[in-house]
Design a protein around this motif. Structure first.
Motif, PDB file in Angstrom:
ATOM      1  N   ASN A  10       0.821  -1.211   0.000  1.00 59.16           N
ATOM      2  CA  ASN A  10       0.000   0.000   0.000  1.00 59.16           C
ATOM      3  C   ASN A  10       0.858   1.264   0.000  1.00 59.16           C
ATOM      4  O   ASN A  10       0.356   2.364   0.267  1.00 59.16           O
ATOM      5  CB  ASN A  10      -0.927   0.008   1.208  1.00 59.16           C
ATOM      6  CG  ASN A  10      -2.111  -0.931   1.049  1.00 59.16           C
ATOM      7  OD1 ASN A  10      -3.128  -0.579   0.467  1.00 59.16           O
ATOM      8  ND2 ASN A  10      -1.965  -2.151   1.552  1.00 59.16           N
ATOM      9  N   GLY A  11       2.141   1.100  -0.309  1.00 59.42           N
ATOM     10  CA  GLY A  11       3.026   2.252  -0.422  1.00 59.42           C
ATOM     11  C   GLY A  11       3.336   2.918   0.901  1.00 59.42           C
ATOM     12  O   GLY A  11       3.558   4.132   0.958  1.00 59.42           O
ATOM     13  N   ILE A  12       3.371   2.152   2.000  1.00 58.81           N
ATOM     14  CA  ILE A  12       3.614   2.714   3.319  1.00 58.81           C
ATOM     15  C   ILE A  12       4.885   2.107   3.906  1.00 58.81           C
ATOM     16  O   ILE A  12       5.031   0.888   3.947  1.00 58.81           O
ATOM     17  CB  ILE A  12       2.431   2.446   4.269  1.00 58.81           C
ATOM     18  CG1 ILE A  12       1.174   3.151   3.747  1.00 58.81           C
ATOM     19  CG2 ILE A  12       2.752   2.919   5.685  1.00 58.81           C
ATOM     20  CD1 ILE A  12      -0.071   2.808   4.529  1.00 58.81           C
ATOM     21  N   ALA A  13       5.792   2.974   4.334  1.00 54.30           N
ATOM     22  CA  ALA A  13       6.998   2.536   5.041  1.00 54.30           C
ATOM     23  C   ALA A  13       6.794   2.781   6.525  1.00 54.30           C
ATOM     24  O   ALA A  13       6.349   3.850   6.935  1.00 54.30           O
ATOM     25  CB  ALA A  13       8.213   3.321   4.543  1.00 54.30           C
ATOM     26  N   HIS A  14       7.102   1.794   7.357  1.00 57.44           N
ATOM     27  CA  HIS A  14       6.881   1.922   8.793  1.00 57.44           C
ATOM     28  C   HIS A  14       7.875   2.884   9.427  1.00 57.44           C
ATOM     29  O   HIS A  14       7.521   3.724  10.244  1.00 57.44           O
ATOM     30  CB  HIS A  14       6.965   0.555   9.479  1.00 57.44           C
ATOM     31  CG  HIS A  14       6.533   0.575  10.907  1.00 57.44           C
ATOM     32  ND1 HIS A  14       7.334   1.051  11.933  1.00 57.44           N
ATOM     33  CD2 HIS A  14       5.377   0.188  11.501  1.00 57.44           C
ATOM     34  CE1 HIS A  14       6.699   0.957  13.083  1.00 57.44           C
ATOM     35  NE2 HIS A  14       5.511   0.429  12.845  1.00 57.44           N
ATOM     36  N   ARG A  15       9.148   2.735   9.112  1.00 59.91           N
ATOM     37  CA  ARG A  15      10.229   3.622   9.526  1.00 59.91           C
ATOM     38  C   ARG A  15      10.676   3.462  10.977  1.00 59.91           C
ATOM     39  O   ARG A  15      11.668   4.059  11.378  1.00 59.91           O
ATOM     40  CB  ARG A  15       9.874   5.096   9.262  1.00 59.91           C
ATOM     41  CG  ARG A  15       9.779   5.456   7.799  1.00 59.91           C
ATOM     42  CD  ARG A  15       9.455   6.929   7.616  1.00 59.91           C
ATOM     43  NE  ARG A  15      10.496   7.765   8.201  1.00 59.91           N
ATOM     44  CZ  ARG A  15      10.393   9.092   8.325  1.00 59.91           C
ATOM     45  NH1 ARG A  15       9.292   9.703   7.927  1.00 59.91           N
ATOM     46  NH2 ARG A  15      11.363   9.784   8.849  1.00 59.91           N
TER      47      ARG A  15
ATOM     48  N   SER B  16       5.676   6.605  10.521  1.00 53.47           N
ATOM     49  CA  SER B  16       5.309   6.071   9.217  1.00 53.47           C
ATOM     50  C   SER B  16       4.754   7.155   8.302  1.00 53.47           C
ATOM     51  O   SER B  16       4.148   8.112   8.756  1.00 53.47           O
ATOM     52  CB  SER B  16       4.268   4.962   9.359  1.00 53.47           C
ATOM     53  OG  SER B  16       4.763   3.928  10.165  1.00 53.47           O
ATOM     54  N   ARG B  17       4.950   6.967   7.013  1.00 58.47           N
ATOM     55  CA  ARG B  17       4.367   7.856   6.023  1.00 58.47           C
ATOM     56  C   ARG B  17       4.021   7.036   4.791  1.00 58.47           C
ATOM     57  O   ARG B  17       4.748   6.112   4.424  1.00 58.47           O
ATOM     58  CB  ARG B  17       5.340   8.963   5.595  1.00 58.47           C
ATOM     59  CG  ARG B  17       5.852   9.825   6.725  1.00 58.47           C
ATOM     60  CD  ARG B  17       4.773  10.714   7.329  1.00 58.47           C
ATOM     61  NE  ARG B  17       5.322  11.476   8.435  1.00 58.47           N
ATOM     62  CZ  ARG B  17       5.381  11.047   9.674  1.00 58.47           C
ATOM     63  NH1 ARG B  17       4.904   9.852   9.970  1.00 58.47           N
ATOM     64  NH2 ARG B  17       5.907  11.789  10.627  1.00 58.47           N
TER      65      ARG B  17
ATOM     66  N   ARG C  60      13.655   4.281  -0.695  1.00 59.57           N
ATOM     67  CA  ARG C  60      14.667   3.579   0.084  1.00 59.57           C
ATOM     68  C   ARG C  60      14.206   3.318   1.514  1.00 59.57           C
ATOM     69  O   ARG C  60      14.767   2.464   2.201  1.00 59.57           O
ATOM     70  CB  ARG C  60      15.972   4.381   0.074  1.00 59.57           C
ATOM     71  CG  ARG C  60      16.568   4.538  -1.325  1.00 59.57           C
ATOM     72  CD  ARG C  60      17.938   5.160  -1.306  1.00 59.57           C
ATOM     73  NE  ARG C  60      18.943   4.271  -0.747  1.00 59.57           N
ATOM     74  CZ  ARG C  60      20.220   4.615  -0.599  1.00 59.57           C
ATOM     75  NH1 ARG C  60      20.622   5.821  -0.955  1.00 59.57           N
ATOM     76  NH2 ARG C  60      21.077   3.767  -0.076  1.00 59.57           N
ATOM     77  N   TRP C  61      13.153   4.037   1.951  1.00 57.91           N
ATOM     78  CA  TRP C  61      12.616   3.735   3.271  1.00 57.91           C
ATOM     79  C   TRP C  61      12.034   2.324   3.307  1.00 57.91           C
ATOM     80  O   TRP C  61      12.060   1.652   4.351  1.00 57.91           O
ATOM     81  CB  TRP C  61      11.527   4.740   3.649  1.00 57.91           C
ATOM     82  CG  TRP C  61      12.052   6.070   4.118  1.00 57.91           C
ATOM     83  CD1 TRP C  61      11.893   7.282   3.507  1.00 57.91           C
ATOM     84  CD2 TRP C  61      12.825   6.316   5.293  1.00 57.91           C
ATOM     85  NE1 TRP C  61      12.513   8.260   4.243  1.00 57.91           N
ATOM     86  CE2 TRP C  61      13.091   7.698   5.344  1.00 57.91           C
ATOM     87  CE3 TRP C  61      13.311   5.489   6.312  1.00 57.91           C
ATOM     88  CZ2 TRP C  61      13.827   8.280   6.373  1.00 57.91           C
ATOM     89  CZ3 TRP C  61      14.043   6.077   7.334  1.00 57.91           C
ATOM     90  CH2 TRP C  61      14.298   7.449   7.365  1.00 57.91           C
ATOM     91  N   LEU C  62      11.495   1.881   2.197  1.00 57.94           N
ATOM     92  CA  LEU C  62      10.961   0.522   2.152  1.00 57.94           C
ATOM     93  C   LEU C  62      12.078  -0.498   2.353  1.00 57.94           C
ATOM     94  O   LEU C  62      11.911  -1.495   3.056  1.00 57.94           O
ATOM     95  CB  LEU C  62      10.243   0.285   0.824  1.00 57.94           C
ATOM     96  CG  LEU C  62       9.073   1.227   0.503  1.00 57.94           C
ATOM     97  CD1 LEU C  62       8.493   0.902  -0.870  1.00 57.94           C
ATOM     98  CD2 LEU C  62       7.998   1.124   1.569  1.00 57.94           C
TER      99      LEU C  62
END
Length: 290
Positions: free
Chosen positions: A162-167, A210-211, A253-255
């Protein structure tokens, strides 16, 4: 003389921090039970909540913002609410409602109860769960860990799809539960089936860092700060973007950084007594990039 009768001065209207169509609750009407966590910008506690039209109360988790004067944190709160409200997966904590005055969010409460296994202990975070089973001598515990790993992967795969990186992925930000069978009688066939199919349920939580990819791009490109390496340092991989590439951040790159963090989680699952693997090496690597 020029006619200025049609002239209208532009009016600057502040955007509302409230998101429409999201369930809301009144924080002042909750019965607080106990505080279970505290951060720089929020307190986390359990409370009793009765949904409108319902006669039954339930235990919920409430995350209340502390530094309400920090405009950036208020915006991040609204974005976290928007992200959580849009998620629906068995391996992601369930968002229930939001309160804007004061700022707080309500989440489902889950825990792993060890009573069926002979111990009067209840934990919520994977980090605490790992410490408990590391001290135990019980056949089949490795199967619990293997199953937990699969559920964590499923949750992260859902976010990334869903295009979300937790971070900020770490064992403390993964909830564990056995509520789907802990209240059943151990002698029942249903208990056996539930336990065998899902000995431990895992859910990703704490989406404060996250974003979505779109929000990340808009936020970072508009930001005047280079402090983008937020979250937990030891969980950061070499893929974590810590500087600008021209005027564009390599958001994707966050992914990949999440995948590094996933590896660190697996490391702690195998070595639960080592809380911070590679801390010095990773900090040294970040320092060389700044």
């Amino acid at each position: 003389m020029a006619n200025f009768r049609n002239f209208k001065l532009p009016q600057l209207l502040r955007r509302s921090t409230e998101t429409v169509n999201i369930p809301q609750f009144d924080l002042n009407k909750l019965v607080v039970k106990e505080r279970i966590g505290q951060g720089s910008f929020s307190n986390v506690f359990t409370a009793m909540f009765k949904a409108p039209g319902s006669d039954e109360t339930e235990t919920v988790v409430v995350k209340k913002m502390i530094n309400v004067l920090d405009q950036e944190e208020r915006k991040l709160f609204s974005k976290e609410v928007a992200i959580l409200h849009g998620l629906n997966h068995t391996n992601v904590v369930k968002f229930k409602a939001v309160c804007y005055k004061p700022q707080a969010m309500m989440l489902e409460y889950i825990c792993f109860d060890f009573k069926p296994f002979g111990q009067d202990i209840c934990v919520s975070a994977l980090s605490d769960f790992l410490l408990e089973i590391d001290d135990a001598n019980c056949e089949g515990i490795h199967d619990w860990v293997n199953h937990a790993a699969k559920e964590i992967i499923q949750g992260l795969a859902y976010l990334h799809s869903n295009g979300i990186a937790h971070r900020d992925l770490k064992s403390a930000n993964i909830l564990v539960s056995n509520q789907h069978y802990s209240s059943l009688c151990v002698e029942d066939r249903e208990f056996e089936l539930m336990f065998q199919s899902r000995p431990v349920a895992c859910k990703l939580t704490d989406f404060g860092e996250s974003r979505s990819l779109l929000i990340q791009a808009q936020t970072m490109l508009a930001s005047k700060t280079n402090n983008v390496d937020r979250g937990t340092v030891v969980q950061h991989g070499s893929e974590t973007p810590v500087e600008r590439n021209g005027s564009i951040y390599r958001i994707h790159r966050w992914l990949k950084a999440d995948i590094w963090a996933l590896g660190m989680i697996f490391f702690t699952m195998i070595n639960p007594n080592l809380k911070s693997p590679y801390t010095l090496e990773i900090r040294s690597g970040f320092a060389s990039k700044l």
